[in-house]
Design a protein around this motif. Structure first.
Motif, PDB file in Angstrom:
ATOM      1  N   ALA A  94      -3.574  15.823   2.065  1.00 62.52           N
ATOM      2  CA  ALA A  94      -3.526  14.387   1.744  1.00 62.52           C
ATOM      3  C   ALA A  94      -4.335  13.626   2.798  1.00 62.52           C
ATOM      4  CB  ALA A  94      -2.092  13.886   1.707  1.00 62.52           C
ATOM      5  N   ARG A  95      -5.481  13.079   2.409  1.00 63.33           N
ATOM      6  CA  ARG A  95      -6.283  12.330   3.354  1.00 63.33           C
ATOM      7  C   ARG A  95      -5.525  11.133   3.907  1.00 63.33           C
ATOM      8  NH1 ARG A  95     -12.335  11.476   0.732  1.00 63.33           N
ATOM      9  NH2 ARG A  95     -13.124  13.599   1.087  1.00 63.33           N
ATOM     10  N   GLU A 133       0.825  -1.198   0.000  1.00 66.26           N
ATOM     11  CA  GLU A 133       0.000   0.000   0.000  1.00 66.26           C
ATOM     12  C   GLU A 133       0.865   1.255   0.000  1.00 66.26           C
ATOM     13  OE1 GLU A 133      -3.848   1.877   2.406  1.00 66.26           O
ATOM     14  OE2 GLU A 133      -2.810   0.116   3.203  1.00 66.26           O
ATOM     15  N   PHE A 142       1.823   5.628  -7.411  1.00 66.48           N
ATOM     16  CA  PHE A 142       0.680   5.531  -8.304  1.00 66.48           C
ATOM     17  C   PHE A 142      -0.380   6.575  -7.936  1.00 66.48           C
ATOM     18  CE2 PHE A 142       2.769   1.459  -8.713  1.00 66.48           C
ATOM     19  CZ  PHE A 142       2.707   1.226 -10.079  1.00 66.48           C
ATOM     20  N   THR A 143      -0.885   6.497  -6.684  1.00 66.85           N
ATOM     21  CA  THR A 143      -1.898   7.460  -6.265  1.00 66.85           C
ATOM     22  C   THR A 143      -1.369   8.892  -6.318  1.00 66.85           C
ATOM     23  OG1 THR A 143      -2.807   5.783  -4.772  1.00 66.85           O
ATOM     24  CG2 THR A 143      -3.510   8.069  -4.434  1.00 66.85           C
ATOM     25  N   TYR A 144      -0.140   9.094  -5.835  1.00 64.53           N
ATOM     26  CA  TYR A 144       0.451  10.432  -5.774  1.00 64.53           C
ATOM     27  C   TYR A 144       1.711  10.517  -6.631  1.00 64.53           C
ATOM     28  CZ  TYR A 144      -2.659  11.387  -1.812  1.00 64.53           C
ATOM     29  OH  TYR A 144      -3.759  11.591  -1.008  1.00 64.53           O
ATOM     30  N   ARG A 145       1.662   9.979  -7.833  1.00 63.70           N
ATOM     31  CA  ARG A 145       2.879   9.938  -8.655  1.00 63.70           C
ATOM     32  C   ARG A 145       3.345  11.330  -9.079  1.00 63.70           C
ATOM     33  NH1 ARG A 145      -1.112   7.384 -11.548  1.00 63.70           N
ATOM     34  NH2 ARG A 145      -1.890   8.408 -13.437  1.00 63.70           N
ATOM     35  N   HIS A 184       2.151   1.690  -3.610  1.00 58.68           N
ATOM     36  CA  HIS A 184       1.063   2.122  -4.490  1.00 58.68           C
ATOM     37  C   HIS A 184       0.710   3.587  -4.238  1.00 58.68           C
ATOM     38  CE1 HIS A 184      -3.077   2.516  -6.023  1.00 58.68           C
ATOM     39  NE2 HIS A 184      -2.699   1.629  -6.925  1.00 58.68           N
ATOM     40  N   THR A 185       0.675   3.982  -2.973  1.00 58.49           N
ATOM     41  CA  THR A 185       0.327   5.364  -2.636  1.00 58.49           C
ATOM     42  C   THR A 185       1.377   6.342  -3.139  1.00 58.49           C
ATOM     43  OG1 THR A 185      -0.831   4.609  -0.653  1.00 58.49           O
ATOM     44  CG2 THR A 185      -0.237   6.940  -0.757  1.00 58.49           C
ATOM     45  N   PHE A 194       2.027  13.923   1.636  1.00 55.72           N
ATOM     46  CA  PHE A 194       1.682  12.507   1.625  1.00 55.72           C
ATOM     47  C   PHE A 194       0.915  12.144   2.897  1.00 55.72           C
ATOM     48  CE2 PHE A 194       5.240  12.847  -1.290  1.00 55.72           C
ATOM     49  CZ  PHE A 194       4.778  12.108  -2.366  1.00 55.72           C
ATOM     50  N   LEU A 222      -4.758   7.385   4.828  1.00 55.48           N
ATOM     51  CA  LEU A 222      -5.186   6.173   4.143  1.00 55.48           C
ATOM     52  C   LEU A 222      -6.323   5.503   4.888  1.00 55.48           C
ATOM     53  CD1 LEU A 222      -1.681   4.697   3.227  1.00 55.48           C
ATOM     54  CD2 LEU A 222      -3.208   6.086   1.811  1.00 55.48           C
TER      55      LEU A 222
END
Length: 493
Positions: free
Chosen positions: A486-487, A278, A285-288, A281-282, A412, A489
């Protein structure tokens, strides 16, 4: 106020229970609503002193270069010094990664003591070095302690300081590196003076001074609480509420009603850790896009700073004929410019905004370095002129470098904040910082001003490129809560 606590936060919520347990909390909003107080000042002093220690370490490594070369025991070459400095940075990279992972997993406060203890031990051991292998090893371990400090300290300061003060505070704290640099310069002036101690014993005493300061810091940190934001997610909501209540009583005289309409609430599903999959990915991908900005800023400032500053003394001694025991005098105005930059420009990061100021400081730093490098290459600068040029350049470069850490640490999610700092610090320092000192050490060994100028042009290009990337892709995080930027996770709708 009594905020001192043990490192045992009480029984955590088990993984099975945490998976089904949701907590509604106003802790982030209450922390951001606080006015600046003595509590925040004490946090900044106790945690921010990490940068003072790092400044002391880096300055000693640079200012003591001449003494290490002249030592009848060590007799280092410029290449040896470059290797040792790169070892320090390599240790910082690995320390940041390992301790960053632990910081997000077991908490900020516990890491304060682990990383500081490593720094203390390794710095004291450096004073006992007997050859290049031992010196490089101890510098590597010192760097590991400092790298771990970066992750735990940056994340904690971000999570305790109210949003409207976060930019300026973070920049000034990172800029305090140069207070340590000035201390290292003065120590070098005194300890390398043959009439006082002399170069062979003086450099050993200088490292012991760093260890002594770290010992004082160890006691200063005893009262600092764990981050309530970290506690509320990792199964300790009651302890988080208790700490916030104590902070509020110390700041405004009473505990605020967390259930009031004035404070925004968020719903969190508690967890005991964040799986590495996770995390990856975060981050990528999510925050690339944010990852791209963080990487570029970190790489540019790491090369710019470490390449130039680690070889500061070598340029003065090899090209300007300054004796090793006088290098410290040239470092003092240089350090002053570096500290005044964040102090005077830092407020603008909270008013004009992050994107504008990051672009401006990175861009100006790159242009000025290219210009001064050209003047150096044609021999147009004296030692004093070179120092003035560096002082002006780093007035802008210092807040730029600090803004890299600010950007990574606030953009992040909370669960991976420390590890995000570690990853981008590690990659940036690994590419820009570890290569830089060794490269410049080799360039200086050629004796060619044109070769050194070529190295300066590389640094200038990286800073200008980073300015363009920041202007295009950086986010406007000024005066916003961390949870808005940034919320978490663990956030629940």
């Amino acid at each position: 106020m009594q905020l001192q606590q043990s490192l045992n936060y009480g029984p955590a919520v088990s993984a099975a229970v945490a998976a089904d347990r949701i907590v509604e909390t106003s802790i982030p909003a209450r922390l951001d609503a606080l006015p600046w107080s003595g509590f925040h000042t004490r946090v900044v002093l106790a945690l921010g002193i990490t940068w003072i220690l790092d400044g002391l370490e880096v300055t000693l490594a640079g200012a003591l270069s001449g003494a290490l070369k002249q030592s009848p025991v060590l007799q280092f070459s410029n290449l040896d010094l470059g290797i040792a400095n790169s070892a320090y940075l390599a240790g910082a990279v690995l320390g940041a990664l390992g301790f960053g992972w632990l910081t997000d997993r077991i908490g900020r406060k516990k890491l304060f003591f682990i990383t500081l203890a490593l720094y203390l031990t390794a710095t004291a051991a450096t004073a006992l070095s007997w050859n290049i292998a031992s010196y490089a090893l101890f510098r590597f371990l010192t760097g590991a302690g400092i790298g771990g400090e970066y992750t735990a300290i940056n994340s904690t300061i971000q999570e305790l300081v109210p949003a409207r003060y976060r930019g300026w505070t973070d920049l000034v704290i990172n800029g305090s590196f140069w207070i340590g640099a000035a201390m290292g310069a003065v120590a070098a002036i005194v300890l390398l003076d043959p009439a006082v101690i002399g170069p062979d014993l003086g450099w050993r005493v200088a490292y012991l001074i760093g260890a002594s300061i770290g010992l004082v810091v160890l006691f200063m940190r005893m009262w600092i609480p764990e981050s309530p934001r970290w506690l509320m997610i990792h199964g300790h909501p009651e302890k988080a509420e208790e700490i916030v209540g104590e902070i509020e009583r110390s700041v405004v005289g009473h505990k605020r009603d967390g259930g009031g309409a004035d404070f925004t609430k968020i719903r969190i599903k508690m967890r005991d850790h964040t799986p590495i999959g996770e995390v990856v990915h975060t981050l990528f991908f999510t925050y690339r896009q944010r990852a791209l900005v963080g990487l570029v800023l970190m790489i540019a400032q790491a090369f710019f700073y470490n390449a130039i500053f680690f070889t500061f003394a070598l340029v003065l001694t090899d090209f300007y004929g300054i004796s090793a025991d006088h290098v410290g005098w040239y470092l003092l105005p240089f350090a002053a410019g570096n500290f005044l930059g964040p102090l005077l420009l830092g407020r603008l990061f909270d008013t004009l905004g992050r994107r504008t100021m990051i672009m401006f400081t990175y861009g100006v730093s790159g242009v000025l370095l290219a210009l001064s490098g050209y003047l150096f290459s044609i021999g147009a600068l004296s030692a004093q002129g070179q120092t003035i040029a560096w002082m002006i350049i780093f007035f802008f470069a210092s807040p730029a470098a600090s803004a890299a850490y600010l950007t990574v640490s606030e953009t992040f999610p909370l669960e991976i904040r420390a590890l995000a700092i570690a990853v981008f610090y590690a990659i940036g320092t690994g590419i820009g910082g570890v290569i830089g000192p060794a490269l410049f050490g080799a360039l200086i060994d050629t004796g060619s001003r044109s070769s050194v100028f070529a190295g300066y042009l590389v640094g200038a290009f990286l800073m200008i490129a980073a300015a363009i990337v920041a202007w295009r892709y950086a986010i406007s995080a000024e005066r916003k809560s961390l949870e808005e930027i940034a919320r978490p996770l663990a956030f629940m709708e």
